[in-house]
Write an enzyme that holds these catalytic residues in place. Structure first.
Site, PDB file in Angstrom:
ATOM      1  N   CYS A 169       0.773  -1.357   0.184  1.00 38.32           N
ATOM      2  CA  CYS A 169       0.154   0.072   0.059  1.00 38.32           C
ATOM      3  C   CYS A 169       0.835   1.348  -0.039  1.00 38.32           C
ATOM      4  O   CYS A 169       0.401   2.254  -0.597  1.00 38.32           O
ATOM      5  CB  CYS A 169      -1.071  -0.194   1.101  1.00 38.32           C
ATOM      6  SG  CYS A 169      -0.121  -0.056   2.872  1.00 38.32           S
ATOM      7  N   HIS A 211      -2.076   0.850   7.004  1.00 39.80           N
ATOM      8  CA  HIS A 211      -2.650   1.189   5.833  1.00 39.80           C
ATOM      9  C   HIS A 211      -2.249   2.593   5.105  1.00 39.80           C
ATOM     10  O   HIS A 211      -2.547   3.637   5.957  1.00 39.80           O
ATOM     11  CB  HIS A 211      -4.039   0.976   5.432  1.00 39.80           C
ATOM     12  CG  HIS A 211      -4.458   0.675   3.950  1.00 39.80           C
ATOM     13  ND1 HIS A 211      -3.606  -0.007   3.105  1.00 39.80           N
ATOM     14  CD2 HIS A 211      -5.445   1.290   3.446  1.00 39.80           C
ATOM     15  CE1 HIS A 211      -4.279   0.103   1.750  1.00 39.80           C
ATOM     16  NE2 HIS A 211      -5.285   0.865   1.899  1.00 39.80           N
ATOM     17  N   ASN A 248      -8.031   5.048  -2.780  1.00 39.97           N
ATOM     18  CA  ASN A 248      -7.202   3.664  -2.118  1.00 39.97           C
ATOM     19  C   ASN A 248      -6.517   2.845  -3.391  1.00 39.97           C
ATOM     20  O   ASN A 248      -6.587   3.328  -4.549  1.00 39.97           O
ATOM     21  CB  ASN A 248      -8.519   2.900  -1.645  1.00 39.97           C
ATOM     22  CG  ASN A 248      -7.929   1.661  -0.574  1.00 39.97           C
ATOM     23  OD1 ASN A 248      -6.678   1.676  -0.248  1.00 39.97           O
ATOM     24  ND2 ASN A 248      -8.764   1.133   0.152  1.00 39.97           N
TER      25      ASN A 248
END
Length: 483
Positions: A102, A398, A421
């Site tokens: 991520c 994250h 995202n």
């Protein structure tokens, strides 16, 4: 009888002294085994409660997330109107798939906005796999170095056991991203894409690397204990280990097609359907087209366990030997929010780290701490942010990208944020989420801005050389994004 507030500190002091004098006796008095008769009593009490009966009927027949979702709240918070957004659309939506990359996706998604604008492109991705390859190689070597430097500690020490637990996981921090780009640069994804059984699904690859690195750790620690093991022997062992790690990596991934200072050729079609050819090196591409100056980004966090205005360093966390350490400036939530707004107003997206997927509805793409009606079943969450961090209930897990926000005209503070995202277009609403301000305050920990976007008094914390950072251990929750 409990002590009054006036005598509470004295009570605690006395209590602690008793523990120190006779810990076994005191602990024995405080122990409480499960009494089966109380279970029956508790059950009768709860079963006589109509609210409990309704809750248990629902939860035994329906998924808890679906049953407790407050759809009235969801509809109210699912507002996609933002009055402050970056001008360039970030396309296509990226997908890290079954990997922990991520941080690489959030960081490259931030920089690709510059490439999209600079080259007049409709769609573009930087190669996450290129950085992933070198990150694995560097992390393996960094681990070996940590094993050598901790050789004086017992094998069962918390530090050594932590190092051995996950030597080369996928995660990372923004400073680790900068370390990679400074050494290796960036290339377009067209030149080096993902592979299905290594970059996008890294579990098996990680497992094999971990097993080999633990073996190497034993070899190094054993050699260091022998008096005959001088520096040259350790260096030779390290080089042999580096070679074997590279060999293993080459089994799972193609070697990047170009060296950091080697020129590549990339052809592309712009928005106007004109064909162009670029000749560049990875290092040049990072600076000229991605517009990255590695000396300018700085990280700020909100960690209420520690004083605001102080630098915080995560000990031993890194990837590239000789690279920058993981250092943050700890500030309050209002400062974080204002810096996000300022950066967005300057047409720059914001890398941020949060505790995901806490209070995140992946179907609709809403992040809000009141989305689920837990109080309806008597389940309340009174812990504050600092306590949640201390008791391992909150940590940074994250990284994503803030590309917009909606600012209240009166208070000039943000009400909600547009979040990009890296879980593909089927997550959220076409890959995008809306995050409420309350969620930002409770579960956002880190943002990255340029140092020239900070007030002078904050920027000087990084540049004065007079600030001694608070040093946190590598296993601290503020380093968890690198797991």
């Amino acid at each position: 009888m409990l002590p009054t507030s006036v005598s509470w500190s004295l009570y605690l002091k006395t209590f602690r002294s008793h523990l120190l004098r006779a810990p076994q006796i005191v602990l024995k008095r405080m122990s409480s085994s499960i009494d089966i008769s109380k279970i029956n009593s508790w059950n009768k009490e709860f079963q006589s409660d109509l609210t409990h009966q309704l809750a248990t009927t629902v939860l035994k027949n329906y998924n808890a997330d679906d049953a407790l979702l407050n759809k009235t709240r969801l509809q109210k918070q699912d507002n996609r109107v933002f009055n402050t957004v970056v001008s360039t659309d970030s396309t296509p939506v990226t997908n890290q798939k079954s990997s922990g990359r991520c941080w690489l996706f959030a960081a490259t998604n931030q920089l690709r906005l510059n490439v999209l604008s600079e080259l007049n492109l409709k769609e573009f991705e930087l190669s996450q796999a290129y950085l992933f390859f070198y990150d694995k190689l560097e992390k393996a070597n960094y681990f070996l170095d940590q094993i050598v430097s901790s050789a004086d500690q017992d094998i069962d020490s918390r530090l050594v056991q932590y190092l051995l637990a996950a030597p080369t996981e996928d995660g990372g921090q923004y400073s680790m991203f900068l370390n990679l780009v400074k050494k290796y640069g960036l290339i377009p994804k067209d030149l080096y894409g993902d592979l299905p059984y290594s970059t996008t699904a890294s579990r098996k690859w990680n497992s094999l690397l971990t097993t080999k690195l633990r073996e190497f750790a034993e070899t190094l620690r054993t050699a260091l204990k022998e008096r005959s093991a001088d520096d040259s022997i350790i260096v030779t062992l390290r080089e042999q280990m580096q070679r074997e790690i590279f060999r293993l990596m080459s089994l799972f991934m193609d070697i990047p097609p170009v060296q950091p200072n080697e020129q590549f050729t990339w052809e592309y079609v712009d928005k106007d359907k004109k064909i162009h050819t670029i000749k560049s090196t990875p290092l040049e591409f990072a600076s000229k087209y991605a517009k990255l100056d590695p000396s300018t980004p700085v990280s700020l966090i909100n960690d209420p366990r520690h004083p605001y205005g102080k630098l915080i360093k995560i000990d031993r966390l890194g990837n590239v030997l000789g690279g920058d350490a993981v250092i943050y400036l700890n500030v309050d939530n209002e400062t974080l929010s204002k810096l996000v707004v300022k950066r967005l107003q300057n047409n720059k997206a914001v890398f941020f780290g949060s505790h995901t997927p806490k209070f995140m509805d992946k179907k609709t793409g809403v992040m809000d701490i009141e989305l689920w009606n837990y109080p309806a079943i008597g389940y309340n969450l009174p812990q504050q942010k600092a306590s949640r961090i201390r008791y391992h209930e909150s940590l940074m897990t994250h990284a994503m990208l803030i590309t917009g926000c909606h600012v209240d005209e009166t208070s000039k503070l943000p009400l909600r944020y547009r979040v990009e995202n890296s879980w593909g277009k089927d997550s959220g609403k076409d890959g995008l989420y809306v995050m409420t301000q309350k969620y930002f305050e409770e579960y956002c920990f880190q943002i990255v801005v340029d140092i020239n976007e900070l007030p002078k008094e904050l920027a000087s914390k990084f540049t004065s050389g007079k600030e001694e950072p608070i040093v946190l251990p590598i296993w601290d929750p503020m380093g968890a994004l690198a797991k």
